[in-house]
Design an enzyme around this catalytic site. Structure first.
Site, mmCIF file in Angstrom:
data_model
loop_
_atom_site.group_PDB
_atom_site.id
_atom_site.type_symbol
_atom_site.label_atom_id
_atom_site.label_comp_id
_atom_site.label_asym_id
_atom_site.label_seq_id
_atom_site.Cartn_x
_atom_site.Cartn_y
_atom_site.Cartn_z
ATOM 1 N N ASN A 128 2.788 2.486 -11.292
ATOM 2 C CA ASN A 128 3.062 3.652 -10.459
ATOM 3 C C ASN A 128 4.301 3.374 -9.611
ATOM 4 O O ASN A 128 4.239 2.619 -8.641
ATOM 5 C CB ASN A 128 1.843 3.934 -9.572
ATOM 6 C CG ASN A 128 2.057 5.134 -8.663
ATOM 7 O OD1 ASN A 128 3.038 5.859 -8.784
ATOM 8 N ND2 ASN A 128 1.126 5.341 -7.735
ATOM 9 N N LYS A 179 5.832 5.375 -7.729
ATOM 10 C CA LYS A 179 5.784 6.151 -6.486
ATOM 11 C C LYS A 179 7.136 6.842 -6.235
ATOM 12 O O LYS A 179 7.799 7.259 -7.174
ATOM 13 C CB LYS A 179 5.328 5.267 -5.327
ATOM 14 C CG LYS A 179 3.970 4.585 -5.630
ATOM 15 C CD LYS A 179 3.351 3.919 -4.442
ATOM 16 C CE LYS A 179 2.023 3.280 -4.845
ATOM 17 N NZ LYS A 179 1.334 2.665 -3.676
ATOM 18 N N HIS A 219 -4.583 10.075 -6.370
ATOM 19 C CA HIS A 219 -4.182 8.829 -5.714
ATOM 20 C C HIS A 219 -4.462 8.930 -4.219
ATOM 21 O O HIS A 219 -4.313 9.992 -3.605
ATOM 22 C CB HIS A 219 -2.692 8.557 -5.952
ATOM 23 C CG HIS A 219 -2.283 7.171 -5.569
ATOM 24 N ND1 HIS A 219 -2.038 6.807 -4.259
ATOM 25 C CD2 HIS A 219 -2.100 6.041 -6.308
ATOM 26 C CE1 HIS A 219 -1.720 5.531 -4.218
ATOM 27 N NE2 HIS A 219 -1.751 5.041 -5.442
ATOM 28 N N GLU A 276 -2.928 8.068 -1.660
ATOM 29 C CA GLU A 276 -1.840 8.536 -0.801
ATOM 30 C C GLU A 276 -1.830 10.057 -0.741
ATOM 31 O O GLU A 276 -1.551 10.653 0.312
ATOM 32 C CB GLU A 276 -0.504 7.988 -1.317
ATOM 33 C CG GLU A 276 -0.369 6.498 -1.054
ATOM 34 C CD GLU A 276 0.641 5.789 -1.941
ATOM 35 O OE1 GLU A 276 0.769 4.564 -1.789
ATOM 36 O OE2 GLU A 276 1.283 6.448 -2.787
ATOM 37 N N GLU A 297 -9.142 2.001 -6.560
ATOM 38 C CA GLU A 297 -8.109 1.494 -5.662
ATOM 39 C C GLU A 297 -8.630 1.510 -4.228
ATOM 40 O O GLU A 297 -8.607 2.554 -3.568
ATOM 41 C CB GLU A 297 -6.854 2.373 -5.750
ATOM 42 C CG GLU A 297 -6.172 2.362 -7.101
ATOM 43 C CD GLU A 297 -4.752 2.869 -7.000
ATOM 44 O OE1 GLU A 297 -3.841 2.108 -7.318
ATOM 45 O OE2 GLU A 297 -4.550 4.023 -6.584
ATOM 46 N N GLY A 319 -0.597 -1.499 -0.908
ATOM 47 C CA GLY A 319 0.646 -1.704 -0.175
ATOM 48 C C GLY A 319 0.507 -2.549 1.073
ATOM 49 O O GLY A 319 1.445 -2.660 1.859
ATOM 50 N N SER A 359 -2.429 -3.886 -4.482
ATOM 51 C CA SER A 359 -1.670 -5.134 -4.301
ATOM 52 C C SER A 359 -1.855 -6.114 -5.459
ATOM 53 O O SER A 359 -1.952 -7.326 -5.264
ATOM 54 C CB SER A 359 -2.028 -5.792 -2.959
ATOM 55 O OG SER A 359 -1.673 -4.950 -1.880
#
Length: 254
Positions: free
Chosen positions: A10, A12, A96, A98, A166, A172, A212
């Site tokens: 990904n 991003k 996702h 985010e 996730e 991150g 990560s």
């Protein structure tokens, strides 16, 4: 039945045209196990989808990072599933964390997206995962089960779905779930699918880990029996992504 290892990258909201070309060149030159052993999908920003698809080696595939919940129309700024299909894009990442956190995408909204994308012929990487607060409160499985249930309530066929677990606190942040933590949730997710969907779906659906993942931890994570691959963030922009793809060799030795 053995589940084919899956590694998604990904990218991003990163990259210039030149950076993307360099990244694709690096991937094209990489020596990795065959697509019989590992399925590799990279997900550049929308504006680079066609560029990457045209330049990328044929054994790797391309995913969009999102798509709209229904057919196109008066939805400024959105990209519909049928547009992606028209571009020859096979995959899309949906739900996702985010987008759930920053854009307030709910379980039901994500599930509607998954259902619509599948009906349009896309394959879906469906993301689930808990926040740090939820993990510390002991509600990890409650949260992940609710996210998965919303999807299960709307789809009949799981053949074209990969579930990406996730943990939000590991995305991150440099923190990573221990192999035991990842295996625990993956196993519980598989049990949930068996009890609430079917034994066959539980056995055949790939559940991949994201949060990560890097060259240093991928082999130990890949060694867990219910970890079927990875959805990689920052490391997918670096040469170590190739090392992560190669972690499939751990499965062969298992």
């Amino acid at each position: 039945m053995s589940r084919k290892f899956f590694v998604g990258g990904n990218w991003k909201c990163n990259g210039t045209t030149e950076e993307v070309k360099k990244l694709v060149t690096m991937l094209n030159e990489a020596e990795v196990p065959s697509e019989e052993e590992v399925e590799v999908v990279v997900s550049p920003p929308f504006v680079f989808l066609t560029l990457v698809k045209n330049l990328l080696r044929p054994d790797f595939h391309v995913a969009a990072q999102n798509c709209w919940v229904r057919k196109g129309g008066a939805f400024t700024g959105e990209i519909s599933a049928d547009m992606l299909v028209n571009l020859g894009i096979n995959w899309v990442i949906l739900g996702h964390s985010e987008r759930r956190a920053l854009l307030n995408e709910t379980n039901d909204f994500v599930a509607d997206k998954v259902s619509h994308a599948l009906t349009q012929g896309l394959k879906v990487i469906a993301c689930v995962g808990e926040t740090l607060e939820q993990r510390e409160a002991g509600t990890t499985m409650e949260v992940v089960a609710a996210q998965t249930k919303a999807i299960a309530d709307r789809i009949m066929n799981w053949d074209n779905v990969v579930v990406a677990y996730e943990p939000v606190w590991a995305i991150g942040t440099g923190k990573v779930a221990t192999p035991a933590q990842a295996q625990e949730v993956h196993l519980e997710l598989r049990k949930w699918l068996k009890e609430n969907v079917s034994a066959q779906v539980a056995e055949t659906t790939r559940i991949i880990y994201g949060g990560s993942v890097n060259a240093g931890n991928c082999k130990e994570l890949a060694g867990q029996p219910d970890v079927d691959g990875f959805l990689v963030g920052g490391a997918s922009l670096k040469p170590e992504f190739v090392d992560i793809i190669k972690s499939v060799t751990v499965k062969k030795g298992a």
